[in-house]
Design a protein around this motif. Structure first.
Motif, short mmCIF file in Angstrom:
data_model
loop_
_atom_site.label_atom_id
_atom_site.label_comp_id
_atom_site.label_asym_id
_atom_site.label_seq_id
_atom_site.Cartn_x
_atom_site.Cartn_y
_atom_site.Cartn_z
N ALA A 45 28.97 35.48 52.89
CA ALA A 45 29.71 35.75 51.65
C ALA A 45 30.87 36.69 52.00
O ALA A 45 30.65 37.83 52.41
N PHE A 46 32.10 36.19 51.85
CA PHE A 46 33.27 36.97 52.26
C PHE A 46 34.21 37.20 51.08
O PHE A 46 34.40 36.33 50.23
N ALA A 47 34.79 38.41 51.05
CA ALA A 47 35.79 38.73 50.04
C ALA A 47 36.81 39.68 50.66
O ALA A 47 36.46 40.56 51.44
N LEU A 106 24.64 37.76 55.12
CA LEU A 106 25.72 38.61 55.61
C LEU A 106 26.82 38.64 54.56
O LEU A 106 27.40 37.60 54.23
N ASN A 107 27.08 39.84 54.02
CA ASN A 107 28.17 40.04 53.07
C ASN A 107 29.28 40.83 53.75
O ASN A 107 29.04 41.92 54.29
N ILE A 108 30.48 40.28 53.75
CA ILE A 108 31.62 40.94 54.37
C ILE A 108 32.71 41.18 53.32
O ILE A 108 33.12 40.25 52.62
N ASN A 109 33.15 42.43 53.24
CA ASN A 109 34.26 42.79 52.37
C ASN A 109 35.33 43.48 53.21
O ASN A 109 35.04 44.49 53.87
N ILE A 110 36.53 42.92 53.20
CA ILE A 110 37.66 43.57 53.86
C ILE A 110 38.47 44.31 52.79
O ILE A 110 38.88 43.72 51.80
N TRP A 111 38.67 45.60 53.03
CA TRP A 111 39.41 46.46 52.10
C TRP A 111 40.74 46.84 52.75
O TRP A 111 40.75 47.46 53.81
N VAL A 112 41.84 46.45 52.11
CA VAL A 112 43.16 46.80 52.64
C VAL A 112 44.00 47.40 51.51
O VAL A 112 43.89 46.99 50.35
N PRO A 113 44.84 48.39 51.83
CA PRO A 113 45.69 48.99 50.79
C PRO A 113 46.82 48.05 50.37
O PRO A 113 47.20 47.14 51.11
#
Length: 225
Positions: A45-47, A106-113
């Motif tokens: 699960a990607f966001a 597996l949960n992946i979250n990419i946080w970008v400004p």
């Protein structure tokens, strides 16, 4: 009876006998076949999420000094263990583990400004690739660990054998999950990747840095003192 009829009858009897022994062989192999755990591996699960650096959201992971973005990879494991309890007397029983089911996620979250550069995005994508690499074989790892618990027997005692049995099975589920989390451990590879790329600040090619970190983590990474 004609000789032709006799031959047909003999062949039929041979076929029946052969079929019987074949059935017996298959039946025996089914009985001897050891039970295996069930592994349910869910898709990744990607966001990708953007945030205002002045007011980061509460559910965003903490950024270390000098970091501007983050890749949050959450490996989850949920084990369910069932067993057969055989009571020997009023306060004693033997519990045999007969079924194990492990669900992986597996949960992946990419946080970008907001307004982030492409270089930063590519760096966080490298972290994502490392997490997904480890998850590729996570089901094999979980199966290998769970197999060690299949068929295990435990002696329990107490006035409430049902409660004691549940306690043992819950502990086995916790042990399986703990062992999985310990052996999976992509952390050192992620840290080596950050060292190679200087957290995305140098000109290292992400694809090459990911491949190098995965291949060489066991010989290059040492735990900082």
């Amino acid at each position: 009876m004609t000789s032709r009829g006799l031959i047909v009858l003999c062949v039929s009897l041979v076929g029946l006998v052969f079929g019987y022994f074949l059935w017996q062989d298959i039946s025996s192999r089914r009985q001897l076949r050891a039970p295996v755990p069930t592994i349910n591996k869910q898709p990744v699960a990607f966001a990708s999420r953007t945030f205002d650096p002045a007011t980061p959201p509460n559910d965003m992971p903490h950024l270390a000094p000098g970091e501007t973005a983050a890749c949050d990879s959450n490996f989850q494991s949920n084990a369910s263990v069932r067993g057969l309890s055989r009571q020997t007397d009023a306060t004693h029983a033997t519990v045999t583990i007969t079924q194990i089911e492990v669900t992986l996620q597996l949960n992946i979250n990419i946080w970008v400004p907001t307004g982030v550069t492409q270089l930063v995005i590519e760096h966080e994508e490298g972290h994502r690739q490392i997490s997904e690499y480890y998850y590729q074989t996570a089901d094999k790892l979980a199966e290998r660990i769970a197999k060690k618990y299949m068929g295990k027997r435990f002696e329990i005692d107490g006035t409430d054998l049902g409660a004691e049995s549940s306690k043992v099975l819950q502990q086995m589920a916790a042990d399986i999950t703990g062992e999985y989390n310990k052996e999976l451990n992509p952390g050192p590879t992620q840290l080596l990747y950050d060292d190679i790329t200087d957290h995305g600040r140098n000109d290292a090619v992400v694809k090459d840095a990911v491949a190098h970190a995965i291949k060489n983590v066991t010989i290059e990474w040492t735990q900082p003192t």
